[in-house]
Scaffold this motif. Sequence first.
Motif, short mmCIF file in Angstrom:
data_model
loop_
_atom_site.label_atom_id
_atom_site.label_comp_id
_atom_site.label_asym_id
_atom_site.label_seq_id
_atom_site.Cartn_x
_atom_site.Cartn_y
_atom_site.Cartn_z
N ASP A 175 -0.19 11.80 48.35
CA ASP A 175 -1.41 11.32 49.00
C ASP A 175 -2.53 12.34 48.91
OD1 ASP A 175 -0.01 13.03 50.73
OD2 ASP A 175 -0.73 12.04 52.54
N GLU A 176 -2.19 13.65 48.92
CA GLU A 176 -3.20 14.69 48.73
C GLU A 176 -3.80 14.61 47.33
OE1 GLU A 176 -2.59 18.86 50.70
OE2 GLU A 176 -0.67 18.20 49.92
N LYS A 177 -2.92 14.50 46.34
CA LYS A 177 -3.36 14.43 44.95
C LYS A 177 -4.25 13.21 44.74
CE LYS A 177 -1.76 13.95 40.18
NZ LYS A 177 -0.63 13.77 39.27
N ASN A 178 -3.87 12.10 45.35
CA ASN A 178 -4.60 10.85 45.14
C ASN A 178 -5.99 10.86 45.77
OD1 ASN A 178 -2.58 9.73 43.60
ND2 ASN A 178 -1.62 8.64 45.30
N LYS A 179 -6.28 11.85 46.60
CA LYS A 179 -7.62 11.96 47.17
C LYS A 179 -8.58 12.73 46.26
CE LYS A 179 -6.14 11.75 51.99
NZ LYS A 179 -5.71 12.56 53.15
N ILE A 180 -8.02 13.58 45.40
CA ILE A 180 -8.91 14.48 44.63
C ILE A 180 -8.76 14.35 43.12
CG2 ILE A 180 -8.93 16.20 46.49
CD1 ILE A 180 -7.02 17.84 44.47
N SER A 181 -7.75 13.61 42.66
CA SER A 181 -7.46 13.62 41.22
C SER A 181 -8.55 12.93 40.40
CB SER A 181 -6.11 12.94 40.95
OG SER A 181 -6.24 11.53 41.04
N HIS A 182 -8.58 13.28 39.13
CA HIS A 182 -9.50 12.66 38.18
C HIS A 182 -9.29 11.16 38.12
CE1 HIS A 182 -5.71 13.75 36.45
NE2 HIS A 182 -5.94 13.20 35.27
N ARG A 183 -8.01 10.75 38.16
CA ARG A 183 -7.70 9.31 38.07
C ARG A 183 -8.17 8.57 39.32
NH1 ARG A 183 -3.06 10.13 36.46
NH2 ARG A 183 -3.62 10.10 34.28
N SER A 184 -7.99 9.20 40.49
CA SER A 184 -8.42 8.53 41.73
C SER A 184 -9.94 8.43 41.79
CB SER A 184 -7.88 9.27 42.96
OG SER A 184 -8.47 10.53 43.11
N LYS A 185 -10.64 9.42 41.26
CA LYS A 185 -12.11 9.36 41.25
C LYS A 185 -12.62 8.26 40.33
CE LYS A 185 -12.77 14.24 42.44
NZ LYS A 185 -13.12 15.59 41.92
N ALA A 186 -11.99 8.13 39.16
CA ALA A 186 -12.37 7.05 38.24
C ALA A 186 -12.04 5.69 38.86
CB ALA A 186 -11.66 7.22 36.90
N LEU A 187 -10.89 5.63 39.53
CA LEU A 187 -10.48 4.37 40.15
C LEU A 187 -11.38 4.02 41.34
CD1 LEU A 187 -8.33 2.30 39.58
CD2 LEU A 187 -6.82 3.47 41.15
N LYS A 188 -11.86 5.03 42.04
CA LYS A 188 -12.79 4.79 43.15
C LYS A 188 -14.07 4.14 42.63
CE LYS A 188 -14.81 7.13 47.16
NZ LYS A 188 -15.03 8.44 47.83
N ALA A 189 -14.54 4.63 41.48
CA ALA A 189 -15.73 4.04 40.87
C ALA A 189 -15.45 2.59 40.47
CB ALA A 189 -16.15 4.86 39.65
N LEU A 190 -14.25 2.35 39.93
CA LEU A 190 -13.85 0.99 39.55
C LEU A 190 -13.82 0.08 40.78
CD1 LEU A 190 -10.68 0.18 37.39
CD2 LEU A 190 -11.15 -1.05 39.48
N LEU A 191 -13.25 0.58 41.87
CA LEU A 191 -13.08 -0.26 43.06
C LEU A 191 -14.41 -0.59 43.74
CD1 LEU A 191 -9.82 1.31 44.52
CD2 LEU A 191 -10.08 -0.95 43.49
N SER A 192 -15.45 0.17 43.41
CA SER A 192 -16.77 -0.17 43.95
C SER A 192 -17.26 -1.50 43.37
CB SER A 192 -17.78 0.94 43.65
OG SER A 192 -18.07 1.00 42.26
N GLU A 193 -16.61 -1.93 42.27
CA GLU A 193 -16.94 -3.22 41.66
C GLU A 193 -15.74 -4.17 41.70
OE1 GLU A 193 -18.46 -2.35 37.75
OE2 GLU A 193 -20.16 -1.23 38.52
N ARG A 194 -14.87 -3.97 42.69
CA ARG A 194 -13.60 -4.72 42.77
C ARG A 194 -13.80 -6.23 42.79
NH1 ARG A 194 -14.12 -2.50 47.74
NH2 ARG A 194 -12.54 -0.90 47.62
N GLU A 195 -14.86 -6.69 43.47
CA GLU A 195 -15.04 -8.14 43.61
C GLU A 195 -15.22 -8.81 42.26
OE1 GLU A 195 -14.49 -9.72 46.35
OE2 GLU A 195 -14.14 -7.80 47.35
N GLU A 196 -15.95 -8.14 41.37
CA GLU A 196 -16.18 -8.71 40.04
C GLU A 196 -14.93 -8.59 39.18
OE1 GLU A 196 -20.03 -7.35 38.30
OE2 GLU A 196 -20.21 -6.37 40.26
N ILE A 197 -14.21 -7.49 39.33
CA ILE A 197 -13.06 -7.23 38.45
C ILE A 197 -11.84 -8.05 38.84
CG2 ILE A 197 -11.38 -5.45 37.78
CD1 ILE A 197 -13.75 -3.44 38.01
N PHE A 198 -11.57 -8.15 40.14
CA PHE A 198 -10.34 -8.81 40.59
C PHE A 198 -10.58 -10.21 41.13
CE2 PHE A 198 -9.26 -4.20 41.25
CZ PHE A 198 -8.39 -4.13 40.19
N ARG A 199 -11.73 -10.79 40.83
CA ARG A 199 -11.97 -12.15 41.32
C ARG A 199 -10.94 -13.10 40.71
NH1 ARG A 199 -16.82 -11.54 38.04
NH2 ARG A 199 -16.56 -12.62 36.07
N SER A 200 -10.53 -14.05 41.46
CA SER A 200 -9.48 -14.98 41.01
C SER A 200 -9.96 -15.83 39.85
CB SER A 200 -9.07 -15.88 42.18
OG SER A 200 -8.57 -15.08 43.23
#
Length: 200
Positions: A175-200
């Motif tokens: 959980d510590e790693k997932n707060k600061i990792s490169h992958r979590s930061k990229a995923l955070k940017a992705l999730l800012s557009e979650r509605e468009e990406i994961f729309r049914s």
Amino acid sequence: MEKEVIVATKNKGKVKEFSQLLSKEGVVVKSLLDYPEIPDIIEDGQTFTENAAKKAETIAEKFNSTVIADDSGLIVDALGGKPGVFSARYAGEEKDDIANMEKVLNQLLDLPDSDRTARFYCAIAVAIPNSETRIYEGACEGYITREPRGKNGFGYDPIMYIPEKEKTMAELAADEKNKISHRSKALKALLSEREEIFRS
């Protein structure tokens, strides 16, 4: 209703991280480990972005569904940006985390700590059928240690020291790693557009 997304990787460490990060969003992760009949995708791009996009688009076309793929690696300043896109196979064609770490450590053997700056970088591509591929990026800065430390994580985590945590990536809990990792930061940017990406 839970949404399902395919992550185009056979790397168990990456699958675990994506699952941990996306499960909080109600997204169920499937990976290429669930489809063993699919051969490895040749990563012949010159950049992380090119490789991530190729993987995501290839699998999205096959399944006609939204697919996430990342390409990530270690960038060491003193090595001119290497291992870079060759991070997974830096010591040879067989993916060998220990051999890869040893090669980096040997190449930096005589360098003082101040010259051992490095970063983990991640490019995540999201391929959506009939839509333009989206790219999200993240980085995590640190230094290369003189020997591996810690048992968690995978890849180069045991030799990547994070100053703000005073630990290597491999000494951090998930959980510590997932707060600061490169992958979590990229995923955070992705999730800012979650509605468009994961729309049914």
